[in-house]
Design a protein around this motif. Structure first.
Motif, PDB file in Angstrom:
ATOM      1  N   ALA A  18       0.832  -1.243   0.094  1.00 30.48           N
ATOM      2  CA  ALA A  18       0.160  -0.008  -0.168  1.00 30.48           C
ATOM      3  C   ALA A  18       0.861   1.215  -0.003  1.00 30.48           C
ATOM      4  O   ALA A  18       0.722   2.192  -0.402  1.00 30.48           O
ATOM      5  CB  ALA A  18      -1.042   0.116   1.271  1.00 30.48           C
ATOM      6  N   PHE A  19       1.943   1.165   0.914  1.00 31.08           N
ATOM      7  CA  PHE A  19       2.961   2.327   0.909  1.00 31.08           C
ATOM      8  C   PHE A  19       3.493   2.578  -0.642  1.00 31.08           C
ATOM      9  O   PHE A  19       3.658   3.744  -0.935  1.00 31.08           O
ATOM     10  CB  PHE A  19       4.061   1.996   1.941  1.00 31.08           C
ATOM     11  CG  PHE A  19       5.081   3.117   1.874  1.00 31.08           C
ATOM     12  CD1 PHE A  19       4.671   4.326   2.547  1.00 31.08           C
ATOM     13  CD2 PHE A  19       6.303   2.905   1.435  1.00 31.08           C
ATOM     14  CE1 PHE A  19       5.833   5.249   2.444  1.00 31.08           C
ATOM     15  CE2 PHE A  19       7.277   3.905   1.468  1.00 31.08           C
ATOM     16  CZ  PHE A  19       7.026   5.157   1.994  1.00 31.08           C
TER      17      PHE A  19
ATOM     18  N   ARG B 125      -4.704   8.006   4.954  1.00 31.65           N
ATOM     19  CA  ARG B 125      -5.548   6.928   5.612  1.00 31.65           C
ATOM     20  C   ARG B 125      -5.186   6.209   6.751  1.00 31.65           C
ATOM     21  O   ARG B 125      -5.985   5.747   7.542  1.00 31.65           O
ATOM     22  CB  ARG B 125      -5.624   5.810   4.479  1.00 31.65           C
ATOM     23  CG  ARG B 125      -6.890   4.970   4.529  1.00 31.65           C
ATOM     24  CD  ARG B 125      -7.007   4.061   3.253  1.00 31.65           C
ATOM     25  NE  ARG B 125      -7.863   4.846   2.161  1.00 31.65           N
ATOM     26  CZ  ARG B 125      -9.235   4.876   2.092  1.00 31.65           C
ATOM     27  NH1 ARG B 125      -9.840   4.236   2.928  1.00 31.65           N
ATOM     28  NH2 ARG B 125      -9.739   5.644   1.080  1.00 31.65           N
TER      29      ARG B 125
ATOM     30  N   GLU C 157      -1.473   8.842   0.161  1.00 31.51           N
ATOM     31  CA  GLU C 157      -2.539   8.300   0.343  1.00 31.51           C
ATOM     32  C   GLU C 157      -2.686   7.215   1.560  1.00 31.51           C
ATOM     33  O   GLU C 157      -3.329   7.260   2.466  1.00 31.51           O
ATOM     34  CB  GLU C 157      -3.126   7.628  -0.882  1.00 31.51           C
ATOM     35  CG  GLU C 157      -4.354   6.496  -0.739  1.00 31.51           C
ATOM     36  CD  GLU C 157      -5.692   7.184  -0.546  1.00 31.51           C
ATOM     37  OE1 GLU C 157      -6.642   6.316  -0.640  1.00 31.51           O
ATOM     38  OE2 GLU C 157      -6.038   8.466  -1.016  1.00 31.51           O
ATOM     39  N   PHE C 158      -1.471   6.467   1.396  1.00 34.97           N
ATOM     40  CA  PHE C 158      -1.278   5.587   2.583  1.00 34.97           C
ATOM     41  C   PHE C 158      -1.147   6.266   3.903  1.00 34.97           C
ATOM     42  O   PHE C 158      -1.893   5.688   4.953  1.00 34.97           O
ATOM     43  CB  PHE C 158       0.054   4.894   2.322  1.00 34.97           C
ATOM     44  CG  PHE C 158       0.463   3.735   3.439  1.00 34.97           C
ATOM     45  CD1 PHE C 158      -0.255   2.619   3.685  1.00 34.97           C
ATOM     46  CD2 PHE C 158       1.460   4.392   4.507  1.00 34.97           C
ATOM     47  CE1 PHE C 158       0.453   1.912   4.910  1.00 34.97           C
ATOM     48  CE2 PHE C 158       1.699   3.542   5.525  1.00 34.97           C
ATOM     49  CZ  PHE C 158       1.309   2.364   5.655  1.00 34.97           C
TER      50      PHE C 158
END
Length: 423
Positions: free
Chosen positions: A104-105, A115, A111-112
């Protein structure tokens, strides 16, 4: 700003929090510039409050918004700023595996991070702001370091060990501050006292009450404090006091106090299960003293005697008894004949209380001692005997209700507001 607003509106969605954060950051960027007009902030915040009050507002909805929007000007702005959502009953953030974190990173670092801040802060919304800031900062630093490291697994292991104290502090402070915000100072003092009485039933009221007062004082000073290390410093000092006072009285307690890390020691104390009930003499009757100068203290003392004799009684049931005791004192101490009023309440309690204590204690004792399937089976057998005329559908409903209560409210970290409604 993401952390502060995710805490404040802990059941807002990521998108709603995002809208609010962008507006606030943009307002700051515009109005904090040297060339900004002196009326910039006032005009900008007024526009923001108008947007908050529009029917299609993109911000987190709150039941109190309509009331705030009926005001004008500064009053409306202050009212909107004071709105908060009640905390999540239980933290919902689940940390993904190291592999998933890095995936995800790498996909979108910004964004990571946003969130993660939202999910973590709304989950632990009662932890003090500086604790959340420290915890999230070190987490994001760990991810960005380890995901580009040639040996990510070793890197994560090392970093997680270094973050351990901070992680425990976040978990612990969220838990104690949730209880503090739900109960207030007096009731949290009692809740802490009864929890200690159940863990170390041999200790006297005189040993435990000052420790409970000390803990409540720490929470009142640090739960809303923006001082950098208030919670860690004061909670460590409190742990040292508790260890000094109780280690000699209880082997399990002494065991928790052996470590060098005071936060780990405190976490160990919080997680101690209740001790078996000791053989204690009958608790003294206090009727006459409940309306005196030290009436509140005497009422707390009598509930303390009850807690140490019923170690499996959950916090939610004890909190209910605390409320009942306050109500009785309120009614009887202002009555024409306080002593007759207390006598009649005492008789009524004598009839109703033993069965309440027995039911609540038995439910939590079985939940703690048996594995889940055996616990459910035992409950089902008991219900079939006590309510033989019930239909299968009603039996199922009663069973689910009790299972839900036990699994949520018997553990020591039970959410206070949710469990108060379940009692």
């Amino acid at each position: 700003t993401i952390i502060a607003n995710s805490r404040k509106y802990s059941n807002g969605t990521f998108e709603e929090i995002g809208h609010l954060v962008r507006e606030i950051v943009s307002l700051a960027e515009t109005c904090c510039a040297d060339s900004a007009d002196p009326s910039c902030y006032d005009a900008g915040s007024s526009a923001l409050s108008v947007k908050s009050c529009s029917p299609d507002s993109p911000f987190p909805p709150h039941p109190g918004t309509a009331e705030c929007c009926s005001h004008e000007g500064l009053e409306r702005k202050l009212c909107l700023a004071a709105l908060r959502h009640p905390p999540q009953p239980l933290p919902r953030y689940v940390q993904p595996s190291d592999e998933e974190l890095c995936q995800a990173f790498r996909k979108d670092p910004r964004e990571f991070a946003d969130r993660f801040l939202y999910e973590y802060a709304s989950s632990y919304s009662q932890a003090p702001l500086p604790v959340l800031l420290g915890s999230t900062r070190t987490f994001l630093s760990m991810v960005s370091t380890c995901c580009i490291s040639p040996a990510p697994t070793v890197c994560f292991l090392k970093e997680k060990l270094q973050r351990k104290t901070l992680s425990l502090l976040t978990l612990t402070s969220n838990r104690v501050c949730s209880r503090f915000s739900a109960y207030g100072k007096d009731k949290v003092t009692f809740s802490y006292l009864s929890s200690l009485a159940q863990k170390v039933p041999a200790a006297s009221f005189e040993d435990l009450f000052p420790l409970a007062e000390d803990a409540a004082e720490v929470f009142s000073q640090c739960c809303d404090s923006v001082a950098e290390d208030c919670m860690q410093k004061k909670l460590s000092e409190h742990t040292a006091k508790a260890c000094a006072a109780l280690s000699a009285q209880d082997g399990r307690f002494a065991n928790c106090c052996k470590g060098k890390n005071l936060m780990e020691n405190y976490f160990c104390i919080l997680a101690l299960p209740p001790a078996p009930a000791p053989e204690l003499p009958e608790a003294p009757e206090l009727n006459k003293e409940l309306c005196g100068k030290k009436g509140a203290l005497q009422a707390t003392r009598s509930l303390f005697e009850l807690a140490r004799r019923h170690p499996s009684l959950p916090d939610a049931a004890l909190a209910k008894l605390y409320d009942a005791s306050e109500k009785i004192r309120g009614e009887c101490c202002s009555a024409k004949d306080p002593s007759a009023c207390l006598d009649s309440k005492h008789k009524q309690m004598g009839v109703e209380l033993p069965s309440f204590l027995e039911k609540a204690s038995q439910l939590c004792r079985q939940y703690t001692e048996l594995n889940f399937l055996d616990f459910k089976k035992r409950l089902q057998e008991g219900l079939t005997q006590t309510v033989p005329e019930a239909s299968p559908a009603l039996l199922e409903q009663l069973l689910e209700q009790r299972v839900s209560f036990a699994s949520t409210c018997c553990p020591p970290d039970a959410p206070p507001l949710l469990c108060a409604s379940k009692v």
